[in-house]
Design a protein around this motif. Structure first.
Motif, mmCIF file in Angstrom:
data_model
loop_
_atom_site.group_PDB
_atom_site.id
_atom_site.type_symbol
_atom_site.label_atom_id
_atom_site.label_comp_id
_atom_site.label_asym_id
_atom_site.label_seq_id
_atom_site.Cartn_x
_atom_site.Cartn_y
_atom_site.Cartn_z
ATOM 1 N N ASN A 36 0.827 -1.210 0.000
ATOM 2 C CA ASN A 36 0.000 0.000 0.000
ATOM 3 C C ASN A 36 0.860 1.258 0.000
ATOM 4 N N GLU A 37 1.948 1.230 0.745
ATOM 5 C CA GLU A 37 2.837 2.390 0.781
ATOM 6 C C GLU A 37 3.489 2.606 -0.582
ATOM 7 N N LEU A 38 3.914 1.523 -1.224
ATOM 8 C CA LEU A 38 4.495 1.654 -2.562
ATOM 9 C C LEU A 38 3.472 2.226 -3.545
ATOM 10 N N ALA A 39 2.250 1.749 -3.480
ATOM 11 C CA ALA A 39 1.197 2.265 -4.370
ATOM 12 C C ALA A 39 0.957 3.746 -4.106
ATOM 13 N N ARG A 40 0.957 4.132 -2.844
ATOM 14 C CA ARG A 40 0.749 5.540 -2.495
ATOM 15 C C ARG A 40 1.872 6.410 -3.048
ATOM 16 N N VAL A 41 3.102 5.949 -2.914
ATOM 17 C CA VAL A 41 4.252 6.719 -3.405
ATOM 18 C C VAL A 41 4.215 6.799 -4.929
ATOM 19 N N GLU A 42 3.876 5.677 -5.570
ATOM 20 C CA GLU A 42 3.800 5.686 -7.030
ATOM 21 C C GLU A 42 2.712 6.635 -7.513
ATOM 22 N N GLN A 43 1.619 6.745 -6.793
ATOM 23 C CA GLN A 43 0.551 7.672 -7.174
ATOM 24 C C GLN A 43 0.984 9.114 -7.003
ATOM 25 N N ALA A 44 1.989 9.341 -6.169
ATOM 26 C CA ALA A 44 2.479 10.699 -5.955
ATOM 27 C C ALA A 44 3.286 11.191 -7.160
ATOM 28 N N VAL A 45 3.749 10.253 -7.992
ATOM 29 C CA VAL A 45 4.467 10.637 -9.203
ATOM 30 C C VAL A 45 3.453 11.266 -10.153
ATOM 31 N N PRO A 46 3.780 12.414 -10.729
ATOM 32 C CA PRO A 46 2.836 13.083 -11.627
ATOM 33 C C PRO A 46 2.371 12.165 -12.757
ATOM 34 N N LEU A 47 1.123 12.328 -13.142
ATOM 35 C CA LEU A 47 0.518 11.505 -14.179
ATOM 36 C C LEU A 47 1.348 11.527 -15.458
ATOM 37 N N LYS A 48 1.842 12.690 -15.831
ATOM 38 C CA LYS A 48 2.630 12.816 -17.055
ATOM 39 C C LYS A 48 3.839 11.881 -17.026
ATOM 40 N N GLN A 49 4.520 11.813 -15.898
ATOM 41 C CA GLN A 49 5.692 10.940 -15.779
ATOM 42 C C GLN A 49 5.296 9.469 -15.812
ATOM 43 N N ARG A 50 4.166 9.116 -15.181
ATOM 44 C CA ARG A 50 3.711 7.723 -15.199
ATOM 45 C C ARG A 50 3.343 7.299 -16.612
ATOM 46 N N VAL A 51 2.659 8.196 -17.346
ATOM 47 C CA VAL A 51 2.265 7.885 -18.722
ATOM 48 C C VAL A 51 3.499 7.762 -19.608
ATOM 49 N N GLU A 52 4.473 8.650 -19.446
ATOM 50 C CA GLU A 52 5.711 8.576 -20.229
ATOM 51 C C GLU A 52 6.418 7.249 -20.016
ATOM 52 N N LYS A 53 6.441 6.781 -18.779
ATOM 53 C CA LYS A 53 7.091 5.510 -18.460
ATOM 54 C C LYS A 53 6.393 4.367 -19.199
ATOM 55 N N ILE A 54 5.073 4.372 -19.201
ATOM 56 C CA ILE A 54 4.303 3.336 -19.902
ATOM 57 C C ILE A 54 4.541 3.433 -21.403
ATOM 58 N N GLN A 55 4.503 4.651 -21.937
ATOM 59 C CA GLN A 55 4.712 4.835 -23.378
ATOM 60 C C GLN A 55 6.104 4.359 -23.796
ATOM 61 N N ASN A 56 7.108 4.666 -23.006
ATOM 62 C CA ASN A 56 8.466 4.233 -23.332
ATOM 63 C C ASN A 56 8.572 2.711 -23.305
ATOM 64 N N SER A 57 7.898 2.097 -22.362
ATOM 65 C CA SER A 57 7.897 0.640 -22.276
ATOM 66 C C SER A 57 7.238 0.028 -23.509
ATOM 67 N N VAL A 58 6.123 0.593 -23.927
ATOM 68 C CA VAL A 58 5.422 0.089 -25.116
ATOM 69 C C VAL A 58 6.278 0.294 -26.360
ATOM 70 N N ARG A 59 6.890 1.464 -26.478
ATOM 71 C CA ARG A 59 7.746 1.729 -27.644
ATOM 72 C C ARG A 59 8.896 0.729 -27.722
ATOM 73 N N ALA A 60 9.467 0.412 -26.566
ATOM 74 C CA ALA A 60 10.587 -0.531 -26.533
ATOM 75 C C ALA A 60 10.146 -1.915 -26.993
ATOM 76 N N LYS A 61 8.920 -2.293 -26.683
ATOM 77 C CA LYS A 61 8.421 -3.619 -27.057
ATOM 78 C C LYS A 61 7.940 -3.668 -28.501
ATOM 79 N N MET A 62 7.404 -2.570 -29.002
ATOM 80 C CA MET A 62 6.818 -2.557 -30.351
ATOM 81 C C MET A 62 7.845 -2.271 -31.437
ATOM 82 N N GLY A 63 8.951 -1.714 -31.076
ATOM 83 C CA GLY A 63 9.955 -1.383 -32.073
ATOM 84 C C GLY A 63 9.771 0.034 -32.594
#
Length: 81
Positions: A36-63
């Protein structure tokens, strides 16, 4: 691997969390609390940064991006239009 709690105050907190959450063991209560503490801290990261992390992960997998790819043509062919 065992979890040893040497601090009496921390042990009391773990017991209290166990009771409140109805966890079967103190270890489970501590695991839940840490998750729960990890989830709370991760939610504190701005949405823009969380989305960028996901997008970069997808780009790395898709080529690499192919700007010449025609999605409409691909979809029409897939649906035999």
């Amino acid at each position: 691997m065992s979890l040893y709690i040497r601090d009496d105050d921390v042990d009391a907190l773990a017991k209290k969390v166990q009771q409140v959450t109805k966890a079967p063991t103190k270890t489970e209560a501590v695991r839940r609390a840490l998750e729960n503490e990890l989830a709370r801290v991760e939610q504190a990261v701005p949405l823009k940064q969380r989305v960028e992390k996901i997008q970069n992960s997808v780009r790395a997998k898709m080529g690499p991006n192919k700007p010449e790819f025609d999605m409409k043509k691909f979809t029409d062919e897939m649906w035999e239009i």
